[in-house]
Design a protein around this motif. Sequence first.
Motif, PDB file in Angstrom:
ATOM      1  N   ARG A  91       0.908  -1.206  -0.053  1.00 52.31           N
ATOM      2  CA  ARG A  91      -0.005   0.020   0.039  1.00 52.31           C
ATOM      3  C   ARG A  91       0.968   1.140  -0.223  1.00 52.31           C
ATOM      4  NH1 ARG A  91      -4.645   1.082   3.799  1.00 52.31           N
ATOM      5  NH2 ARG A  91      -3.084   1.152   5.349  1.00 52.31           N
ATOM      6  N   VAL A  92       0.667   2.138  -0.853  1.00 51.16           N
ATOM      7  CA  VAL A  92       1.377   3.472  -1.080  1.00 51.16           C
ATOM      8  C   VAL A  92       0.217   4.530  -1.320  1.00 51.16           C
ATOM      9  CG1 VAL A  92       3.453   2.320  -2.242  1.00 51.16           C
ATOM     10  CG2 VAL A  92       1.401   3.073  -3.561  1.00 51.16           C
ATOM     11  N   MET A 129      -4.842   5.159   0.114  1.00 51.98           N
ATOM     12  CA  MET A 129      -3.741   4.320   0.532  1.00 51.98           C
ATOM     13  C   MET A 129      -4.107   2.658  -0.110  1.00 51.98           C
ATOM     14  SD  MET A 129      -1.311   5.749   1.909  1.00 51.98           S
ATOM     15  CE  MET A 129      -0.481   4.183   2.387  1.00 51.98           C
ATOM     16  N   ALA A 130      -3.522   2.385  -1.097  1.00 52.06           N
ATOM     17  CA  ALA A 130      -3.648   1.206  -1.603  1.00 52.06           C
ATOM     18  C   ALA A 130      -2.623   0.773  -2.558  1.00 52.06           C
ATOM     19  CB  ALA A 130      -4.966   1.403  -2.791  1.00 52.06           C
ATOM     20  N   ASP A 131      -2.402  -0.744  -2.838  1.00 50.18           N
ATOM     21  CA  ASP A 131      -1.564  -1.319  -3.867  1.00 50.18           C
ATOM     22  C   ASP A 131      -1.889  -0.570  -5.267  1.00 50.18           C
ATOM     23  OD1 ASP A 131      -0.595  -3.411  -5.660  1.00 50.18           O
ATOM     24  OD2 ASP A 131       0.511  -4.144  -3.842  1.00 50.18           O
ATOM     25  N   ASN A 218      -6.665  -4.672   0.720  1.00 52.58           N
ATOM     26  CA  ASN A 218      -6.354  -3.446   0.685  1.00 52.58           C
ATOM     27  C   ASN A 218      -6.931  -2.718   2.102  1.00 52.58           C
ATOM     28  OD1 ASN A 218      -4.144  -2.450  -1.576  1.00 52.58           O
ATOM     29  ND2 ASN A 218      -5.635  -3.908  -1.899  1.00 52.58           N
ATOM     30  N   ARG A 219      -7.488  -3.278   2.975  1.00 51.79           N
ATOM     31  CA  ARG A 219      -8.176  -2.587   4.096  1.00 51.79           C
ATOM     32  C   ARG A 219      -9.339  -1.586   3.797  1.00 51.79           C
ATOM     33  NH1 ARG A 219      -2.980  -0.219   7.873  1.00 51.79           N
ATOM     34  NH2 ARG A 219      -1.826  -2.337   7.416  1.00 51.79           N
ATOM     35  N   GLY A 220     -10.012  -2.102   2.543  1.00 47.24           N
ATOM     36  CA  GLY A 220     -11.243  -1.272   1.958  1.00 47.24           C
ATOM     37  C   GLY A 220     -12.555  -2.067   2.079  1.00 47.24           C
ATOM     38  N   ARG A 221     -13.547  -1.609   1.377  1.00 46.87           N
ATOM     39  CA  ARG A 221     -14.671  -2.060   1.404  1.00 46.87           C
ATOM     40  C   ARG A 221     -15.308  -1.985   0.057  1.00 46.87           C
ATOM     41  NH1 ARG A 221     -19.780  -0.291   5.203  1.00 46.87           N
ATOM     42  NH2 ARG A 221     -21.449  -1.366   4.160  1.00 46.87           N
ATOM     43  N   MET A 222     -16.143  -3.031  -0.660  1.00 41.80           N
ATOM     44  CA  MET A 222     -16.975  -2.979  -1.758  1.00 41.80           C
ATOM     45  C   MET A 222     -18.506  -3.228  -1.480  1.00 41.80           C
ATOM     46  SD  MET A 222     -15.860  -4.880  -5.287  1.00 41.80           S
ATOM     47  CE  MET A 222     -16.872  -4.998  -6.423  1.00 41.80           C
TER      48      MET A 222
END
Length: 244
Positions: A91-92, A129-131, A218-222
């Motif tokens: 993650r960048v 923040m994501a790959d 990526n510690r997110g949500r969809m």
Amino acid sequence: MGRRSRKMVKTLESTLDEKRRVMAIVAHDFVNPFNSLIGFAELQLQYAMVHEDKELMNYSKVVYNSSQALYQVVGNVLVWSQLDSPMKPNRVVLNLGSETEKVITICRLMAEDKGVRINVNIETDLLVMADENHFSIILRNVVLNAIKFTPRGGRISISSMKYGNKVSVIVDDTGVGMPVKRVEQFMNNESLSSTIGTGQEKGLGLGLMICRDLVKANRGRMDLVSSEGRGTTVTLMFEMSKNQ
């Protein structure tokens, strides 16, 4: 655990590590040839359009669209095969506007060929923040899925929204939508079977499943909201960069 069992576990772990290394090499080596093929097909298509060569234009569209579709399928399979890897996403800090534009540039020609408009309204200063590779795969799958199920004359809108320390990318289409059962399968983390698009496009049904898993990694949500005949809205939520 006995000595024999420990040896079997060690052998299995070694086999899995070798599998991951091989898949990583394949994933890396197949990207450049595909990019070259897609880039050449796009140049050939532009040449045909400038010279008004309809026959070459039709052939070029077939090569371009087929290359894109194959790239998508092979890429998805490779990524999905690595989702059980212990390696964490890199993650960048990503500029949401520029990263979105990269993806849309790839997808726009396919949309135009199908007569589908893509409208983008992303704030240019949003940082998430994501790959980087994961973000591209996620958004590309969602947008291509929207193109696949939106008929000629339809529209796809891509916008952004901030929720506290979260940033969402919202992909909304005027396509054929999904039946309730299919939406429930997705929300319950069940597998989705492939369905034929409005232009008879085929697929493996892996796209949305891969997006779901990668966003979570990526510690997110969809989130997905859809109904038959009324289109689909996909919301991808990522953490906002602290540099914001």
